[in-house]
Design a protein around this motif. Structure first.
Motif, PDB file in Angstrom:
ATOM      1  N   MET A  99       0.869  -1.176   0.000  1.00  0.00           N
ATOM      2  CA  MET A  99       0.000   0.000   0.000  1.00  0.00           C
ATOM      3  C   MET A  99       0.910   1.231   0.000  1.00  0.00           C
ATOM      4  O   MET A  99       1.477   1.593   1.031  1.00  0.00           O
ATOM      5  CB  MET A  99      -0.937   0.006   1.200  1.00  0.00           C
ATOM      6  N   ASP A 100       1.051   1.857  -1.170  1.00  0.00           N
ATOM      7  CA  ASP A 100       2.134   2.818  -1.360  1.00  0.00           C
ATOM      8  C   ASP A 100       1.701   4.264  -1.553  1.00  0.00           C
ATOM      9  O   ASP A 100       2.542   5.128  -1.805  1.00  0.00           O
ATOM     10  CB  ASP A 100       3.018   2.387  -2.532  1.00  0.00           C
ATOM     11  N   SER A 101       0.389   4.551  -1.434  1.00  0.00           N
ATOM     12  CA  SER A 101      -0.062   5.934  -1.646  1.00  0.00           C
ATOM     13  C   SER A 101      -1.426   6.144  -0.992  1.00  0.00           C
ATOM     14  O   SER A 101      -2.184   5.188  -0.789  1.00  0.00           O
ATOM     15  CB  SER A 101      -0.182   6.229  -3.145  1.00  0.00           C
ATOM     16  N   PRO A 102      -1.768   7.397  -0.678  1.00  0.00           N
ATOM     17  CA  PRO A 102      -3.098   7.667  -0.131  1.00  0.00           C
ATOM     18  C   PRO A 102      -4.222   7.258  -1.088  1.00  0.00           C
ATOM     19  O   PRO A 102      -5.268   6.775  -0.639  1.00  0.00           O
ATOM     20  CB  PRO A 102      -3.079   9.187   0.098  1.00  0.00           C
ATOM     21  N   ARG A 103      -4.023   7.440  -2.393  1.00  0.00           N
ATOM     22  CA  ARG A 103      -5.083   7.071  -3.342  1.00  0.00           C
ATOM     23  C   ARG A 103      -5.329   5.568  -3.326  1.00  0.00           C
ATOM     24  O   ARG A 103      -6.476   5.115  -3.397  1.00  0.00           O
ATOM     25  CB  ARG A 103      -4.711   7.536  -4.752  1.00  0.00           C
ATOM     26  N   LEU A 104      -4.258   4.783  -3.230  1.00  0.00           N
ATOM     27  CA  LEU A 104      -4.441   3.331  -3.136  1.00  0.00           C
ATOM     28  C   LEU A 104      -5.071   2.964  -1.797  1.00  0.00           C
ATOM     29  O   LEU A 104      -5.931   2.078  -1.731  1.00  0.00           O
ATOM     30  CB  LEU A 104      -3.105   2.615  -3.319  1.00  0.00           C
ATOM     31  N   ALA A 105      -4.667   3.636  -0.734  1.00  0.00           N
ATOM     32  CA  ALA A 105      -5.282   3.379   0.573  1.00  0.00           C
ATOM     33  C   ALA A 105      -6.790   3.604   0.517  1.00  0.00           C
ATOM     34  O   ALA A 105      -7.572   2.798   1.046  1.00  0.00           O
ATOM     35  CB  ALA A 105      -4.643   4.279   1.634  1.00  0.00           C
ATOM     36  N   ASP A 106      -7.205   4.688  -0.146  1.00  0.00           N
ATOM     37  CA  ASP A 106      -8.638   4.978  -0.259  1.00  0.00           C
ATOM     38  C   ASP A 106      -9.356   3.884  -1.053  1.00  0.00           C
ATOM     39  O   ASP A 106     -10.473   3.476  -0.701  1.00  0.00           O
ATOM     40  CB  ASP A 106      -8.845   6.335  -0.934  1.00  0.00           C
ATOM     41  N   ALA A 107      -8.720   3.418  -2.138  1.00  0.00           N
ATOM     42  CA  ALA A 107      -9.342   2.377  -2.956  1.00  0.00           C
ATOM     43  C   ALA A 107      -9.440   1.055  -2.187  1.00  0.00           C
ATOM     44  O   ALA A 107     -10.457   0.344  -2.271  1.00  0.00           O
ATOM     45  CB  ALA A 107      -8.539   2.173  -4.242  1.00  0.00           C
ATOM     46  N   LEU A 108      -8.402   0.726  -1.442  1.00  0.00           N
ATOM     47  CA  LEU A 108      -8.432  -0.505  -0.646  1.00  0.00           C
ATOM     48  C   LEU A 108      -9.485  -0.406   0.460  1.00  0.00           C
ATOM     49  O   LEU A 108     -10.218  -1.372   0.724  1.00  0.00           O
ATOM     50  CB  LEU A 108      -7.049  -0.764  -0.045  1.00  0.00           C
ATOM     51  N   HIS A 109      -9.578   0.744   1.097  1.00  0.00           N
ATOM     52  CA  HIS A 109     -10.609   0.957   2.125  1.00  0.00           C
ATOM     53  C   HIS A 109     -12.006   0.771   1.539  1.00  0.00           C
ATOM     54  O   HIS A 109     -12.848   0.067   2.119  1.00  0.00           O
ATOM     55  CB  HIS A 109     -10.460   2.360   2.712  1.00  0.00           C
ATOM     56  N   GLU A 111     -12.889  -0.960  -1.030  1.00  0.00           N
ATOM     57  CA  GLU A 111     -13.120  -2.367  -1.334  1.00  0.00           C
ATOM     58  C   GLU A 111     -13.363  -3.176  -0.062  1.00  0.00           C
ATOM     59  O   GLU A 111     -14.226  -4.059  -0.028  1.00  0.00           O
ATOM     60  CB  GLU A 111     -11.930  -2.941  -2.109  1.00  0.00           C
ATOM     61  N   GLY A 112     -12.614  -2.877   1.003  1.00  0.00           N
ATOM     62  CA  GLY A 112     -12.839  -3.569   2.270  1.00  0.00           C
ATOM     63  C   GLY A 112     -14.243  -3.347   2.799  1.00  0.00           C
ATOM     64  O   GLY A 112     -14.894  -4.268   3.307  1.00  0.00           O
ATOM     65  N   VAL A 113     -14.727  -2.107   2.667  1.00  0.00           N
ATOM     66  CA  VAL A 113     -16.094  -1.797   3.091  1.00  0.00           C
ATOM     67  C   VAL A 113     -17.100  -2.522   2.199  1.00  0.00           C
ATOM     68  O   VAL A 113     -18.078  -3.110   2.678  1.00  0.00           O
ATOM     69  CB  VAL A 113     -16.324  -0.272   3.059  1.00  0.00           C
ATOM     70  N   PRO A 118     -12.413  -6.120   6.182  1.00  0.00           N
ATOM     71  CA  PRO A 118     -11.273  -5.226   5.944  1.00  0.00           C
ATOM     72  C   PRO A 118     -10.101  -5.956   5.289  1.00  0.00           C
ATOM     73  O   PRO A 118      -9.945  -7.176   5.419  1.00  0.00           O
ATOM     74  CB  PRO A 118     -10.890  -4.744   7.352  1.00  0.00           C
ATOM     75  N   ILE A 119      -9.295  -5.197   4.579  1.00  0.00           N
ATOM     76  CA  ILE A 119      -8.114  -5.738   3.907  1.00  0.00           C
ATOM     77  C   ILE A 119      -6.889  -5.470   4.771  1.00  0.00           C
ATOM     78  O   ILE A 119      -6.629  -4.329   5.169  1.00  0.00           O
ATOM     79  CB  ILE A 119      -7.948  -5.086   2.520  1.00  0.00           C
ATOM     80  N   ASP A 120      -6.151  -6.522   5.090  1.00  0.00           N
ATOM     81  CA  ASP A 120      -4.912  -6.383   5.858  1.00  0.00           C
ATOM     82  C   ASP A 120      -3.812  -5.864   4.938  1.00  0.00           C
ATOM     83  O   ASP A 120      -3.581  -6.428   3.852  1.00  0.00           O
ATOM     84  CB  ASP A 120      -4.491  -7.728   6.455  1.00  0.00           C
ATOM     85  N   THR A 150      -9.145   6.685  10.163  1.00  0.00           N
ATOM     86  CA  THR A 150     -10.529   6.967   9.763  1.00  0.00           C
ATOM     87  C   THR A 150     -11.001   6.045   8.642  1.00  0.00           C
ATOM     88  O   THR A 150     -12.112   6.223   8.136  1.00  0.00           O
ATOM     89  CB  THR A 150     -10.675   8.433   9.303  1.00  0.00           C
ATOM     90  N   LEU A 151     -10.174   5.073   8.241  1.00  0.00           N
ATOM     91  CA  LEU A 151     -10.508   4.186   7.121  1.00  0.00           C
ATOM     92  C   LEU A 151     -10.654   2.747   7.629  1.00  0.00           C
ATOM     93  O   LEU A 151      -9.695   1.969   7.609  1.00  0.00           O
ATOM     94  CB  LEU A 151      -9.422   4.252   6.042  1.00  0.00           C
ATOM     95  N   PRO A 152     -11.853   2.364   8.067  1.00  0.00           N
ATOM     96  CA  PRO A 152     -12.031   1.028   8.643  1.00  0.00           C
ATOM     97  C   PRO A 152     -11.948  -0.112   7.631  1.00  0.00           C
ATOM     98  O   PRO A 152     -11.900  -1.279   8.023  1.00  0.00           O
ATOM     99  CB  PRO A 152     -13.428   1.097   9.271  1.00  0.00           C
ATOM    100  N   GLY A 153     -11.915   0.202   6.342  1.00  0.00           N
ATOM    101  CA  GLY A 153     -11.826  -0.860   5.343  1.00  0.00           C
ATOM    102  C   GLY A 153     -10.441  -1.450   5.193  1.00  0.00           C
ATOM    103  O   GLY A 153     -10.265  -2.442   4.466  1.00  0.00           O
TER     104      GLY A 153
END
Length: 226
Positions: A99-109, A111-113, A118-120, A150-153
């Motif tokens: 997980m290398d960027s805020p944009r990817l973090a948002d996309a992973l979150h 998807e987890g939701v 959630p995605i580890d 703030t990103l529970p996903g």
């Protein structure tokens, strides 16, 4: 039998890790992640039979083909760059190390939701400061650590880093210490950040001395891919 030298090579690696643990004094447990990128499914099966239950792949599609061809219950780690449009293909992975960027973090979150689970992940940190490497810069870690609460996903399990190729010991130790500091920053704001994935075939002993809980080994275990 494919990879007939794997058991012997793994025994040597485990002995080297034990020595590095004794020198380093961090008292952590170390997981060997067998990197099977560019090798076929038989490498994954050989890893499992040798007692290696964690396998790292660089590409989602390559991993998916191996998952479909195998029935061994390894834990799959994505260790390569992940494009945001591939986040819906992560169901088979136990851990996304990149997980290398805020944009990817948002996309992973997101998807987890969406999937209700959630995605580890590990936060990929560019602790060496190389322009050619992806990941968060060290000075981005603290604000991002707070934002990620703030990103529970996503569940942030720790940090991944890569040292410069052929770096000397001083640079290796500085890089790995930077990753350790990033993990501490994540833990400080409440993330369950216990993992420190760093060290590859050429530098894993120094990484373990510096606190690595995961080392990513390919060539050292399987040999060079012809």
């Amino acid at each position: 039998m494919p990879y007939p030298e794997l058991a012997e090579r793994l025994a040597a690696v485990r002995a080297a890790i034990d020595g590095a643990l004794a020198r380093g004094g961090h008292q952590q447990r170390v997981t060997v992640v067998a990197v099977t990128k560019t090798h076929g499914p038989e490498a994954v099966r050989a890893a499992w039979e040798a007692g290696l239950h964690d396998v790292g792949e660089n590409r989602v599609q390559e991993a998916a083909a191996k998952m479909a061809a195998l029935d061994v219950p390894v834990r799959w780690h994505l260790i390569g760059h992940l494009q945001r449009n591939k986040v819906r293909q992560l169901d088979g992975f136990a851990l996304v190390q990149s997980m290398d960027s805020p944009r990817l973090a948002d996309a992973l979150h997101a998807e987890g939701v969406r999937r209700g689970r959630p995605i580890d992940v590990l936060l990929q940190v560019n602790a060496s400061g190389e322009a050619s490497k992806g990941g968060y810069a060290p000075d981005e870690v603290v604000p991002e650590a707070e934002r990620l609460t703030t990103l529970p996903g996503v569940v942030v399990r720790g940090v991944m880093t890569m040292a410069p190729f052929d770096a000397g010991e001083r640079v290796l130790r500085a890089t790995f210490a930077g990753a350790r500091a990033a993990r501490a920053a994540l833990a400080e704001v409440g993330h369950p950040a216990a993992e420190l994935s760093m060290g590859m075939s050429g530098d894993y002993e120094v990484a373990v001395e510096e606190g690595a809980t995961m080392v990513r080994l390919g060539t050292l275990l399987f040999g060079a891919r012809g």
